[in-house]
Write an enzyme that holds these catalytic residues in place. Structure first.
Site, PDB file in Angstrom:
ATOM      1  N   ARG A   1      35.312  41.479  40.480  1.00  0.00           N
ATOM      2  CA  ARG A   1      36.532  42.017  39.903  1.00  0.00           C
ATOM      3  C   ARG A   1      36.980  43.311  40.569  1.00  0.00           C
ATOM      4  NH1 ARG A   1      38.617  40.377  34.842  1.00  0.00           N
ATOM      5  NH2 ARG A   1      40.142  41.992  35.323  1.00  0.00           N
TER       6      ARG A   1
ATOM      7  N   TYR B   1      51.904  36.555  39.980  1.00  0.00           N
ATOM      8  CA  TYR B   1      52.917  36.989  39.021  1.00  0.00           C
ATOM      9  C   TYR B   1      52.401  38.239  38.316  1.00  0.00           C
ATOM     10  CZ  TYR B   1      49.883  34.549  35.633  1.00  0.00           C
ATOM     11  OH  TYR B   1      48.815  34.129  34.877  1.00  0.00           O
TER      12      TYR B   1
END
Length: 271
Positions: free
Chosen positions: A153, A167
């Site tokens: 991450r 997006y």
């Protein structure tokens, strides 16, 4: 690329920059064939140099819609480098050839809702919790998983899967639906359910969630990697039934790109 005394490296995470451009073919056709070849060589050399930078990754994308023609996804620690790369890419094919249509800046981050060691211990069966050897083994395995999760991450390695969807999204702060007015434990519970949906696509979709609060117009950037568009469509569709998305999420514009090597990208773009 950056002077060693002027770095802007965040305390945690790497900068992530999504860039989308339209090719102004009228401007491109004004260049002679030699000038066009020189421009393509310039972009090829620039990309090679960017990818050689420390802890830096750059993806080249052919965008599948009239929204844009060409896309880049950059991950790099130093904000100076991100800024310089963006300026260089914009001019790489010549003045006015690449027209920027969309950009997004964010930082890689880990979720604030991850399971703590104490919480994980409580999920173990009583027999394991009461046996020091079994408990140590279970916690060692948990720590290893969390170390891997955090690495993926906060300091990720971007996959070479061909389909890339990007997006942005934000959580609602309206009078009726206000994510930030919810107690932390309720938000944590909702996010665990949200994550459960995502895990059903393990091996089919890889997700990178980057934080952009205070950095860009929305709060997160979402990048999905897959080997076919069906999985992208499926995960976004399924997520919208989850309460976190159904009640609290607002989505930005979607961009779909195909990862291509630069020589194939030039052919695809008819350059």
């Amino acid at each position: 690329m950056t002077d060693k005394h002027t770095t802007l490296v965040p305390e945690e995470g790497w900068h992530c920059l999504h860039l989308f451009y339209r090719i102004e073919y009228g401007q491109w056709q004004l260049l002679s064939r030699d000038e066009q070849n020189a421009a393509k060589t310039n972009l090829s050399s620039l990309i090679q140099n960017i990818r050689a930078m420390d802890s830096t990754q750059l993806l080249t994308l052919s965008v599948v819609s009239p929204k844009a023609d060409l896309g880049f996804m950059l991950i790099t620690p130093d904000l100076h480098d991100a800024n310089k790369v963006e300026k260089q890419l914009s001019l790489s094919l010549g003045a006015d050839v690449l027209s920027p249509v969309y950009s997004y800046l964010s930082l890689t981050e880990e979720s604030e809702y991850i399971t703590t060691e104490e919480e994980y211990t409580q999920t173990l069966v009583r027999e394991t919790r009461s046996d020091p050897v079994k408990l140590d083994q279970a916690l060692a395995a948990f720590r290893d998983r969390m170390k891997h999760y955090r690495q993926e991450r906060v300091y990720p390695t971007l996959p070479d899967w061909p389909v890339v969807c990007f997006y942005n999204m934000s959580k609602r702060r309206g009078q009726e639906q206000n994510w930030y007015a919810l107690p932390f434990e309720e938000r944590r519970k909702l996010m665990k359910g949200h994550a459960t949906v995502g895990r059903t696509f393990a091996g089919k979709v890889k997700q990178l969630i980057t934080g952009s609060t205070g950095l860009d117009d929305a709060e997160w950037g979402v990048t999905l990697f897959a080997c076919d568009t069906f999985q992208i469509k499926s995960i976004v569709y399924q997520m919208r039934f989850d309460p976190v998305s159904a009640h609290y999420a607002d989505f930005g514009e979607f961009f779909i790109g195909i990862q291509l090597p630069l020589d194939e990208l030039f052919r695809r773009l008819q350059l």
